[in-house]
Design a protein around this motif. Structure first.
Motif, mmCIF file in Angstrom:
data_model
loop_
_atom_site.group_PDB
_atom_site.id
_atom_site.type_symbol
_atom_site.label_atom_id
_atom_site.label_comp_id
_atom_site.label_asym_id
_atom_site.label_seq_id
_atom_site.Cartn_x
_atom_site.Cartn_y
_atom_site.Cartn_z
ATOM 1 N N HIS A 23 -19.620 -50.508 64.060
ATOM 2 C CA HIS A 23 -19.173 -51.825 63.594
ATOM 3 C C HIS A 23 -20.010 -52.287 62.404
ATOM 4 O O HIS A 23 -19.477 -52.841 61.430
ATOM 5 C CB HIS A 23 -19.292 -52.822 64.747
ATOM 6 C CG HIS A 23 -18.764 -54.185 64.441
ATOM 7 N ND1 HIS A 23 -17.501 -54.403 63.948
ATOM 8 C CD2 HIS A 23 -19.343 -55.417 64.559
ATOM 9 C CE1 HIS A 23 -17.301 -55.698 63.779
ATOM 10 N NE2 HIS A 23 -18.414 -56.328 64.127
ATOM 11 N N LEU A 24 -21.292 -52.033 62.470
ATOM 12 C CA LEU A 24 -22.187 -52.408 61.375
ATOM 13 C C LEU A 24 -21.868 -51.613 60.107
ATOM 14 O O LEU A 24 -21.782 -52.173 59.000
ATOM 15 C CB LEU A 24 -23.642 -52.177 61.794
ATOM 16 C CG LEU A 24 -24.717 -52.549 60.775
ATOM 17 C CD1 LEU A 24 -24.693 -54.042 60.493
ATOM 18 C CD2 LEU A 24 -26.087 -52.127 61.285
ATOM 19 N N ILE A 25 -21.647 -50.316 60.262
ATOM 20 C CA ILE A 25 -21.364 -49.459 59.107
ATOM 21 C C ILE A 25 -20.057 -49.869 58.438
ATOM 22 O O ILE A 25 -19.983 -50.052 57.218
ATOM 23 C CB ILE A 25 -21.309 -47.978 59.536
ATOM 24 C CG1 ILE A 25 -22.699 -47.499 59.981
ATOM 25 C CG2 ILE A 25 -20.779 -47.098 58.399
ATOM 26 C CD1 ILE A 25 -22.684 -46.154 60.685
ATOM 27 N N THR A 26 -19.002 -50.000 59.235
ATOM 28 C CA THR A 26 -17.705 -50.355 58.659
ATOM 29 C C THR A 26 -17.725 -51.780 58.105
ATOM 30 O O THR A 26 -17.084 -52.073 57.086
ATOM 31 C CB THR A 26 -16.588 -50.220 59.704
ATOM 32 O OG1 THR A 26 -16.902 -51.008 60.871
ATOM 33 C CG2 THR A 26 -16.419 -48.763 60.122
ATOM 34 N N GLY A 27 -18.477 -52.668 58.762
ATOM 35 C CA GLY A 27 -18.593 -54.038 58.273
ATOM 36 C C GLY A 27 -19.268 -54.089 56.912
ATOM 37 O O GLY A 27 -18.854 -54.840 56.024
ATOM 38 N N ILE A 28 -20.310 -53.285 56.745
ATOM 39 C CA ILE A 28 -20.986 -53.223 55.449
ATOM 40 C C ILE A 28 -20.018 -52.731 54.374
ATOM 41 O O ILE A 28 -19.970 -53.267 53.255
ATOM 42 C CB ILE A 28 -22.220 -52.308 55.531
ATOM 43 C CG1 ILE A 28 -23.330 -52.984 56.368
ATOM 44 C CG2 ILE A 28 -22.741 -51.965 54.143
ATOM 45 C CD1 ILE A 28 -24.505 -52.087 56.655
ATOM 46 N N TRP A 30 -16.715 -52.965 54.358
ATOM 47 C CA TRP A 30 -15.686 -53.974 54.090
ATOM 48 C C TRP A 30 -16.262 -55.155 53.297
ATOM 49 O O TRP A 30 -15.726 -55.552 52.267
ATOM 50 C CB TRP A 30 -15.085 -54.453 55.408
ATOM 51 C CG TRP A 30 -13.964 -55.458 55.240
ATOM 52 C CD1 TRP A 30 -13.247 -55.715 54.112
ATOM 53 C CD2 TRP A 30 -13.436 -56.309 56.256
ATOM 54 N NE1 TRP A 30 -12.300 -56.685 54.355
ATOM 55 C CE2 TRP A 30 -12.393 -57.066 55.655
ATOM 56 C CE3 TRP A 30 -13.743 -56.512 57.598
ATOM 57 C CZ2 TRP A 30 -11.661 -58.013 56.376
ATOM 58 C CZ3 TRP A 30 -13.002 -57.440 58.316
ATOM 59 C CH2 TRP A 30 -11.983 -58.180 57.709
ATOM 60 N N ILE A 31 -17.373 -55.690 53.785
ATOM 61 C CA ILE A 31 -17.968 -56.855 53.117
ATOM 62 C C ILE A 31 -18.459 -56.480 51.720
ATOM 63 O O ILE A 31 -18.310 -57.248 50.765
ATOM 64 C CB ILE A 31 -19.116 -57.419 53.966
ATOM 65 C CG1 ILE A 31 -18.554 -58.033 55.260
ATOM 66 C CG2 ILE A 31 -19.907 -58.472 53.199
ATOM 67 C CD1 ILE A 31 -19.607 -58.383 56.279
ATOM 68 N N GLY A 32 -19.015 -55.272 51.598
ATOM 69 C CA GLY A 32 -19.474 -54.832 50.281
ATOM 70 C C GLY A 32 -18.332 -54.770 49.284
ATOM 71 O O GLY A 32 -18.451 -55.238 48.139
ATOM 72 N N ALA A 33 -17.195 -54.211 49.710
ATOM 73 C CA ALA A 33 -16.031 -54.133 48.822
ATOM 74 C C ALA A 33 -15.509 -55.531 48.494
ATOM 75 O O ALA A 33 -15.162 -55.830 47.349
ATOM 76 C CB ALA A 33 -14.935 -53.293 49.473
ATOM 77 N N SER A 34 -15.473 -56.403 49.516
ATOM 78 C CA SER A 34 -14.998 -57.775 49.308
ATOM 79 C C SER A 34 -15.881 -58.514 48.312
ATOM 80 O O SER A 34 -15.392 -59.135 47.357
ATOM 81 C CB SER A 34 -14.975 -58.523 50.641
ATOM 82 O OG SER A 34 -14.687 -59.900 50.448
ATOM 83 N N PHE A 35 -17.189 -58.438 48.512
ATOM 84 C CA PHE A 35 -18.119 -59.102 47.604
ATOM 85 C C PHE A 35 -17.986 -58.541 46.189
ATOM 86 O O PHE A 35 -18.011 -59.290 45.203
ATOM 87 C CB PHE A 35 -19.557 -58.921 48.087
ATOM 88 C CG PHE A 35 -19.976 -59.920 49.132
ATOM 89 C CD1 PHE A 35 -19.056 -60.701 49.805
ATOM 90 C CD2 PHE A 35 -21.321 -60.089 49.449
ATOM 91 C CE1 PHE A 35 -19.450 -61.624 50.760
ATOM 92 C CE2 PHE A 35 -21.722 -61.007 50.404
ATOM 93 C CZ PHE A 35 -20.782 -61.772 51.063
ATOM 94 N N PHE A 90 -7.867 -50.282 49.514
ATOM 95 C CA PHE A 90 -8.984 -50.773 50.315
ATOM 96 C C PHE A 90 -8.430 -51.457 51.565
ATOM 97 O O PHE A 90 -8.103 -52.638 51.550
ATOM 98 C CB PHE A 90 -9.838 -51.757 49.501
ATOM 99 C CG PHE A 90 -10.677 -51.093 48.455
ATOM 100 C CD1 PHE A 90 -11.985 -50.708 48.723
ATOM 101 C CD2 PHE A 90 -10.157 -50.840 47.188
ATOM 102 C CE1 PHE A 90 -12.758 -50.083 47.758
ATOM 103 C CE2 PHE A 90 -10.928 -50.213 46.216
ATOM 104 C CZ PHE A 90 -12.229 -49.835 46.503
ATOM 105 N N LYS A 91 -8.299 -50.696 52.622
ATOM 106 C CA LYS A 91 -7.750 -51.260 53.860
ATOM 107 C C LYS A 91 -8.463 -50.750 55.107
ATOM 108 O O LYS A 91 -8.687 -51.512 56.050
ATOM 109 C CB LYS A 91 -6.255 -50.987 53.964
ATOM 110 C CG LYS A 91 -5.879 -49.505 53.902
ATOM 111 C CD LYS A 91 -4.374 -49.305 53.978
ATOM 112 C CE LYS A 91 -4.016 -47.823 53.904
ATOM 113 N NZ LYS A 91 -2.553 -47.609 54.015
ATOM 114 N N TRP A 92 -8.820 -49.466 55.117
ATOM 115 C CA TRP A 92 -9.395 -48.910 56.344
ATOM 116 C C TRP A 92 -10.762 -49.487 56.661
ATOM 117 O O TRP A 92 -11.171 -49.518 57.825
ATOM 118 C CB TRP A 92 -9.448 -47.377 56.252
ATOM 119 C CG TRP A 92 -8.093 -46.781 56.330
ATOM 120 C CD1 TRP A 92 -7.392 -46.146 55.340
ATOM 121 C CD2 TRP A 92 -7.219 -46.801 57.468
ATOM 122 N NE1 TRP A 92 -6.159 -45.773 55.783
ATOM 123 C CE2 TRP A 92 -6.013 -46.169 57.101
ATOM 124 C CE3 TRP A 92 -7.331 -47.305 58.763
ATOM 125 C CZ2 TRP A 92 -4.943 -46.012 57.966
ATOM 126 C CZ3 TRP A 92 -6.261 -47.152 59.637
ATOM 127 C CH2 TRP A 92 -5.090 -46.519 59.239
#
Length: 407
Positions: A23-28, A30-35, A90-92
């Motif tokens: 969860h931490l890895i995928t969250g990073i 996702w949030i990294g791409a969003s930012f 950028f979806k997965w």
């Protein structure tokens, strides 16, 4: 069977570790791409009028250097004249973050609802009732948010933001009337996370598919799809800091165990939004320090407002050894089943947070922590599963306030 019974909590602990790490890895990711993409949208500058880029339909570009190379990302106003052979979606990152987060929510909270979600001092619920409230919160949150976005209110960013903040605060208040503070917080976060992934699944990706489909059919793409996707992406950007706090909030009982925990959460979320807004403006070339100053002021004010009162040291017990013996007996009965080198509570393979209390020396070493968690915050025992009484808490408090003797 005894060995199997011991291995079950051990196996669950490993499952918790792996899923939390995922969860931490995928969250990073996702949030990294969003930012990055919100930063990119705010930082790109339009090409010179009449230039080749302007004639190609490029609305903005940026030159950057990273990792020893130069990059020149360009954004088209709607779409390029020709669809490229390869197009990255950028979806997965978003889907994997939500799926791993829901799996973690199930492992930690839903599979052990009586310990993690139910606080009989708040509401005496059955496990299925607590889980039902949690799941209902995720669904209701998305429905309300999506309807607000599609309404006329969604066309006014500031008004929409205020209404959403009120809705999230109200949700936190209601959840705190039924679930433990820790579970209430995590479900506000899960609700926001569901809104975020819903944006990707239901609006952003479908809109992008329509743009691509129009181009493949030789038609002019409708810019409304890009505009809607951009709006939801910006919403996700502002949701991020509140969600990140909630992800770590279970480590800070001073927040979720406060008598006005919902207001504490609202204040921290507001501070996160203000700080995020500062960076979004700065990327556009506007530096407005009032926003981070206001955010930091909120956090400092909150820290002062919820600070525990300093213990009033009493004159001391007439018999410190007897007083400590009574406290040790309370801890042995109410705490040591979890906080020991080898816990006897079937839900734990090792002592939570590594805190062990099975010897006098360990009790003395953790005296301040015991006082804070069991007396001031009443966060321990977890969900009061061992039924520590108010009289026992008072006795532990008196022991600590007299000097935490362990003779």
């Amino acid at each position: 069977m005894e060995v199997f019974g011991y291995l079950v909590p051990y196996g669950l602990e490993w499952l918790n570790l792996i899923v939390r790490w995922l969860h931490l890895i995928t969250g990073i990711a996702w949030i990294g791409a969003s930012f990055y993409f919100v930063w990119l949208d705010n930082t790109i500058r339009p090409p010179a009028p009449g230039s080749e880029l302007a004639r190609k339909g490029v609305s903005g570009e940026l030159w950057a250097v990273h990792g020893g190379g130069f990059y020149n990302p360009q954004k088209y106003l709607v779409a390029p004249a020709e669809l490229p052979a390869e197009l990255h979606w950028f979806k997965w990152e978003a889907y994997s973050t939500w799926l791993s987060g829901f799996a973690l929510l199930s492992i930690v909270y839903y599979f052990n609802a009586q310990a993690m979600m139910v606080d009989t001092a708040v509401a005496d619920l059955a496990s299925w009732q607590a889980v039902g409230i949690g799941l209902g919160t995720l669904l209701l949150g998305w429905i309300v948010y999506d309807l607000l976005c599609r309404s006329k209110l969604g066309q006014h960013d500031l008004a929409f933001g205020v209404v959403m903040f009120i809705f999230l605060t109200a949700s936190a208040y209601v959840l705190n009337q039924y679930l433990s503070g820790r579970a209430a917080y995590i479900h506000v976060g899960a609700m926001i996370g569901t809104m975020m992934v819903g944006n990707v699944l239901m609006l952003i990706i479908p809109g992008q598919r329509k743009l691509v489909a129009a181009m493949m059919a030789g038609q002019k793409p409708d810019p409304i799809h890009g505009q809607k996707a951009k709006q939801r992406s910006v919403h996700n950007n502002y949701f991020t800091l509140p969600v990140l706090f909630i992800m770590i909030s279970n480590h800070y009982a001073m927040t979720y165990r406060h008598q006005h925990a919902w207001a504490v959460l609202a204040t921290i979320m507001a501070a996160g939004v203000l700080i995020r807004h500062f960076f979004n403006l700065r990327h556009k070339g506007r530096t407005e320090w009032r926003y981070p100053v206001a955010g930091v002021a909120l956090l400092l004010g909150l820290a002062i407002a919820i600070a525990p009162k300093a213990p009033q040291r009493s004159a001391g017990a007439t018999d410190p050894a007897a007083q400590f013996a009574q406290v040790q007996a309370i801890i042995a009965q109410r705490c040591v089943s979890c906080h020991a080198e080898h816990p006897t509570n079937p839900g734990f393979a090792s002592a939570p947070a590594g805190v062990m209390l099975h010897t006098p020396a360990l009790i003395g070493q953790n005296a301040a922590r015991i006082y804070q968690q069991a007396v001031q915050l009443k966060a321990m025992p977890l969900a009061n599963m061992t039924n520590m009484t108010e009289a026992e808490r008072a006795q532990v408090g008196a022991w600590f306030e007299s000097g935490a003797h362990q003779e």
